[in-house]
Design a protein around this motif. Structure first.
Motif, PDB file in Angstrom:
ATOM      1  N   UNK A  67       0.842  -1.191   0.000  1.00 21.66           N
ATOM      2  CA  UNK A  67       0.000   0.000   0.000  1.00 21.66           C
ATOM      3  C   UNK A  67       0.881   1.245   0.000  1.00 21.66           C
ATOM      4  N   UNK A  68       0.649   2.101  -0.975  1.00 23.04           N
ATOM      5  CA  UNK A  68       1.330   3.390  -1.079  1.00 23.04           C
ATOM      6  C   UNK A  68       0.266   4.479  -1.036  1.00 23.04           C
ATOM      7  N   UNK A  69       0.636   5.651  -0.595  1.00 25.11           N
ATOM      8  CA  UNK A  69      -0.272   6.792  -0.643  1.00 25.11           C
ATOM      9  C   UNK A  69       0.474   8.007  -1.171  1.00 25.11           C
ATOM     10  N   UNK A  70      -0.194   8.765  -2.008  1.00 27.61           N
ATOM     11  CA  UNK A  70       0.405   9.937  -2.630  1.00 27.61           C
ATOM     12  C   UNK A  70       0.556  11.049  -1.596  1.00 27.61           C
ATOM     13  N   UNK A  71       1.725  11.685  -1.615  1.00 34.39           N
ATOM     14  CA  UNK A  71       2.001  12.831  -0.754  1.00 34.39           C
ATOM     15  C   UNK A  71       1.803  14.100  -1.568  1.00 34.39           C
ATOM     16  N   UNK A  72       0.821  14.898  -1.208  1.00 36.62           N
ATOM     17  CA  UNK A  72       0.608  16.166  -1.891  1.00 36.62           C
ATOM     18  C   UNK A  72       1.520  17.238  -1.288  1.00 36.62           C
ATOM     19  N   UNK A  73       1.929  18.171  -2.117  1.00 35.18           N
ATOM     20  CA  UNK A  73       2.751  19.283  -1.642  1.00 35.18           C
ATOM     21  C   UNK A  73       1.959  20.179  -0.688  1.00 35.18           C
ATOM     22  N   UNK A  74       2.688  20.863   0.202  1.00 37.04           N
ATOM     23  CA  UNK A  74       2.075  21.848   1.075  1.00 37.04           C
ATOM     24  C   UNK A  74       1.507  21.306   2.361  1.00 37.04           C
TER      25      UNK A  74
END
Length: 248
Positions: free
Chosen positions: A44-51
């Motif tokens: 399981x991976x999750x996207x890291x959004x900027x900010x």
């Protein structure tokens, strides 16, 4: 194996599939931190959004298309193993855009595209929440079910979270969606009391795939997936191991 664009919660030597999770507007990768324990054999991976969180100092992307390009490039090295996508709310649209890019540019389709809590993009109503004042944004958070009440109640934490939330709405509300179908089969999920995505909005996702379509509804509001996590993740596990979806 972590990249700035994503986080891996439980790295596996030989996963059967990688499930990439795309958070909601204002959301973070850690929203999906408990999923790995419920998905043996799945990385399981999750996207890291900027900010936000460990990317707090990174500038927000110029557009949702730019963000989709960034995520697509980050995922290419992981395509040695089958991938599947789960996107909630804003994450559903972003997951669709990344799916389209992987298919068009790299000839790879996710095993499943799982979308949650968002109308199909060619049917979504226009909105301008990113222009609202703080009270307007907070009212929308409460309307949707507010998954982080302690964060929004604390003035200092709220000041950290609201800029990312506003900018995510900007990405959504200014995105110029070019309608096209993907080859990946789509499963649409929703809560039966979601004010942002009525149940009649889910079937329109079938118009955006040539790979088959299914849907599943759970009890709850926009953040039904918090209370229904065990049942939802069990359903996701079944979808990842099942035969191809029926054609729409």
């Amino acid at each position: 194996m972590d990249d700035r664009s994503y986080r891996v919660f439980r790295p596996l030597r030989a996963p059967s599939v990688r499930l990439v999770c795309f958070p909601h507007a204002g959301g973070t990768a850690t929203f999906f931190r408990t999923w790995a324990d419920r998905l043996p054999g799945v990385e399981v991976l999750a996207i890291r959004y900027a900010g936000r969180q460990d990317r707090l100092a990174d500038p927000f992307p110029g557009s949702l298309a730019e963000l989709a390009d960034e995520v697509t490039a980050a995922l290419v090295p992981l395509l040695d193993t089958p991938v599947a996508f789960f996107g909630h709310s804003m994450g559903a649209l972003l997951a669709f855009e990344v799916t389209s890019r992987l298919e068009e540019r790299h000839g790879v389709s996710p095993a499943r595209l799982l979308v949650s809590g968002r109308p199909a993009p060619h049917r979504a109503a226009p909105c301008s929440l990113h222009l609202a004042d703080e009270a307007g944004l907070l009212a929308e958070v409460e309307r949707l079910g507010n998954p982080d009440p302690l964060v929004f109640a604390d003035p200092e934490l709220r000041a950290l979270v609201l800029p990312a939330l506003r900018d995510d709405y900007r990405l959504l509300e200014t995105h110029d969606f070019a309608r096209r179908a993907v080859r990946a089969g789509i499963v649409a999920y929703g809560g039966d009391r979601d004010p942002a995505c009525g149940l009649r909005a889910l079937p329109a996702w079938a118009e955006l795939t040539t790979g088959g379509f299914a849907q599943r509804v759970f009890p709850g509001d926009h953040f039904y997936l918090v209370a229904c996590e065990p049942a939802l993740v069990a359903d996701v596990a079944g979808r990842l191991s099942a035969a191809p979806l029926p054609r729409a």
